[in-house]
Design a protein around this motif. Sequence first.
Motif, PDB file in Angstrom:
ATOM      1  N   ALA A  43       0.770  -1.127   0.192  1.00  0.00           N
ATOM      2  CA  ALA A  43       0.231   0.188  -0.061  1.00  0.00           C
ATOM      3  C   ALA A  43       1.191   1.473  -0.046  1.00  0.00           C
ATOM      4  N   LEU A  44       1.699   1.193   0.785  1.00  0.00           N
ATOM      5  CA  LEU A  44       2.546   2.434   0.854  1.00  0.00           C
ATOM      6  C   LEU A  44       4.018   2.215  -0.418  1.00  0.00           C
ATOM      7  N   LEU A  45       4.232   1.356  -1.409  1.00  0.00           N
ATOM      8  CA  LEU A  45       4.814   1.685  -2.362  1.00  0.00           C
ATOM      9  C   LEU A  45       4.461   2.062  -3.172  1.00  0.00           C
ATOM     10  N   SER A  46       2.396   1.402  -3.274  1.00  0.00           N
ATOM     11  CA  SER A  46       1.544   1.978  -4.696  1.00  0.00           C
ATOM     12  C   SER A  46       1.473   3.835  -4.466  1.00  0.00           C
ATOM     13  N   THR A  47       1.218   3.689  -3.569  1.00  0.00           N
ATOM     14  CA  THR A  47       0.688   5.097  -2.619  1.00  0.00           C
ATOM     15  C   THR A  47       1.357   5.911  -3.443  1.00  0.00           C
ATOM     16  N   ILE A  48       3.023   5.804  -3.179  1.00  0.00           N
ATOM     17  CA  ILE A  48       3.701   6.986  -3.586  1.00  0.00           C
ATOM     18  C   ILE A  48       4.493   6.516  -4.956  1.00  0.00           C
ATOM     19  N   GLY A  49       4.034   5.649  -5.218  1.00  0.00           N
ATOM     20  CA  GLY A  49       4.075   5.448  -5.973  1.00  0.00           C
ATOM     21  C   GLY A  49       3.904   5.990  -7.624  1.00  0.00           C
ATOM     22  N   MET A  50       2.446   5.744  -7.294  1.00  0.00           N
ATOM     23  CA  MET A  50       1.251   6.430  -8.424  1.00  0.00           C
ATOM     24  C   MET A  50       1.323   7.624  -7.726  1.00  0.00           C
ATOM     25  N   THR A  51       1.652   8.724  -6.540  1.00  0.00           N
ATOM     26  CA  THR A  51       1.155  10.047  -6.839  1.00  0.00           C
ATOM     27  C   THR A  51       3.149  10.401  -6.800  1.00  0.00           C
ATOM     28  N   SER A  52       4.395  10.191  -7.356  1.00  0.00           N
ATOM     29  CA  SER A  52       4.954  10.876  -7.892  1.00  0.00           C
ATOM     30  C   SER A  52       4.829  10.766  -9.700  1.00  0.00           C
ATOM     31  N   ILE A  53       3.989  10.044 -10.047  1.00  0.00           N
ATOM     32  CA  ILE A  53       4.266   9.837 -11.226  1.00  0.00           C
ATOM     33  C   ILE A  53       3.020  11.185 -11.652  1.00  0.00           C
ATOM     34  N   VAL A  54       1.984  10.976 -10.852  1.00  0.00           N
ATOM     35  CA  VAL A  54       0.642  12.309 -11.284  1.00  0.00           C
ATOM     36  C   VAL A  54       1.208  14.038 -11.016  1.00  0.00           C
ATOM     37  N   TYR A  55       2.030  13.222  -9.983  1.00  0.00           N
ATOM     38  CA  TYR A  55       2.712  14.803  -9.490  1.00  0.00           C
ATOM     39  C   TYR A  55       3.538  15.086 -11.598  1.00  0.00           C
TER      40      TYR A  55
END
Length: 501
Positions: free
Chosen positions: A217-229
Motif C-alpha cells: 500500500a505504501l509503495l503503490s501510493t508513493i509510486g502513483m503519487t510521484s508519477i501523477v505529480y
Amino acid sequence: MYGMTTSPKEQAPAQIRTGGHPQRWLILGVICLAQLTVLLDNTVLNVAIPSLTSELDAATSDIQWMINAYSLVQSGLLLTAGSAADRYGRKKLLLAGLALFGIGSLVAGLATTSGQLIAARAGMGVGGALLITTTLAVVVQIFDDSERVKAIGLWSTVNSLGFATGPLIGGVMLDHFWWGAIFLINIPVAAIGLIAVFALVPESRNPQGDRPDLLGALLSTIGMTSIVYAIITGPEDGWTSAPVLTSAGIGVVVLAGFAAWELRIPYPMLDMHFFRNRRFTGAVAGAILVAFGMAGSLFLLTQHLQFVLGYGPLEAGLRTAPFALTIVALNLTGVSARLLPKLGTPLTIASGMTCLAAGLAAIALLGGDGYGGMLLGLIVMGAGVAFAMPAMANAVMSAIPPEKAGVGAGVNGTLAEFGQGLGVAVLGAVLNSRFAAGISVAASSLPAALASASSAEEKARITDAFSSGLETSQLVGAVAVLLGGLVAAALLRRAERGESA
C-alpha cells in the motif's frame, strides 16, 4: 459468486448469487448519486476559478494546487482504497468515503485562505478514492453476468453527466451565491447518500482474510503519487526540469519495487499475475488510450472554443455538452449494453475506439472554421466512448476474481486517471510545440502571443498557428486511440480463443 464473507451477517443472500440483488437497480441509483457528487465537484471548481482568485487573493500556483491536490491524493490512493475495501468491507468503506467527502466539502466551503482550501481538497481526495473504488466494486457484487454490462454502462454514464452538468450548475450557483456554496451543496447529497447506503447496500468483503499488505500500500501510493505529480507539473515546469524528472524517476523506481514485492508475498494487494491474462491486458491498454484521447481532446477543445472561435466559458461548456449527452443517451437507452452480446467484447471495443478516433479526426479536419464540424466530431466521439468504456470496464472487472473487486475497481480508476493526465500532457505538448514553431514572437500561450502582436495580420497568423497546433494534436490523439483499439481488440480476441481452446 457473490457470497463474499464467512459471517452470516455480511454474507450476500442467495438472490445476489443467482439473479442479482432484489433491490439492485435502486442500489445502483444510490451508488450513482454518490459518484455524481464527486464528479460534479471537480467540474464545478473549474468554473469558480475567477471567484477564487479574487476572493481568496489566490496566486496561479494556489489555483493549480486547489485543483491538483485532489487529483494527486485520489490517484495515489486508488489501489490502496480498493484493497482496503476488499478486506474490511465495501459498504463500510463506501460510508467512510461519503463521510470524508462531506466533511472535506464543509471545510472547503468555510475556508478563508488558499492553504485551508488546498488541505480540504486533499482530504476530499481521500474520500473520492474510496468512493470510486467501492461504487464499482459494489456494482460487480449485486449484478449477475446478464445485467452487469448495462449496470456498468449506467455507472460510467455518471462521469459524462457530471462533465455535462457541472459547468452549468457552477454558473448558476456562482450567479446567486458566494464561491463556498459550490462545496457546501455536496453536504446534503453526501448525507442522503450515507442514509441510503446504510439502509440498502449489502456488505461484502473477501472471505479469505488476507493479511494487510502495508508495504505494498505504501509503495503503490508513493509510486502513483510521484508519477501523477510529474504528469501534472510537466507542462508548467518543463518535461526536462529537475523536479519533474526526479518525481518521474522516483515513481518508476518505487512502482518497480512495488511490482517485485507483490510477486514475492503470499497475499499481494495486486496480484501481478493478472497481467498475464490477455483479457486483462487488452482492456488495460484500451482503457488508458480511451481516457488519453477523451481527456486530451476535451482539454484542447475548450481552448479552441474560447481562444479561436471566441465563445465565453459558459458558452464553451454548453458547446461541449453534446459529447456527454450522446454518452448519456446511448447508455440510458441500453443501446451500448445490447451491442456487447451481439458483437462480442473485442469487436465492441474496436468499434468504439474507431468511432472515438474518427470523432477526433473530424474535429481536427472539420472544426477549424466553425462549430458545425466540431459538433459532428463530438457526437461521434460520444458514441465511441459509450460503446467502448463499459465493455472495457467489464473486461477489467471480469478478469479479476470477485473477491478482489475493490482492487479491480482501483486498477480501473488508476488507469482512467493515468490516461487522462497523459492525454492532457502529451496532446498539450504537441500543441505547444507546433504553436511555438509557427509564431515569430516568444510567448507561452495564445493570449500572451496576441497581446504582444503589433498588427491585425500578425494576430491572424498567431491564431492560425494555434489552430494548426490544435489540428495536429487532435490527429495525433486519433492515431493513438485507433492503434490502441486495434491492439486491445487483438489481445482480447486471442484471450477468447485461448479460453475456448
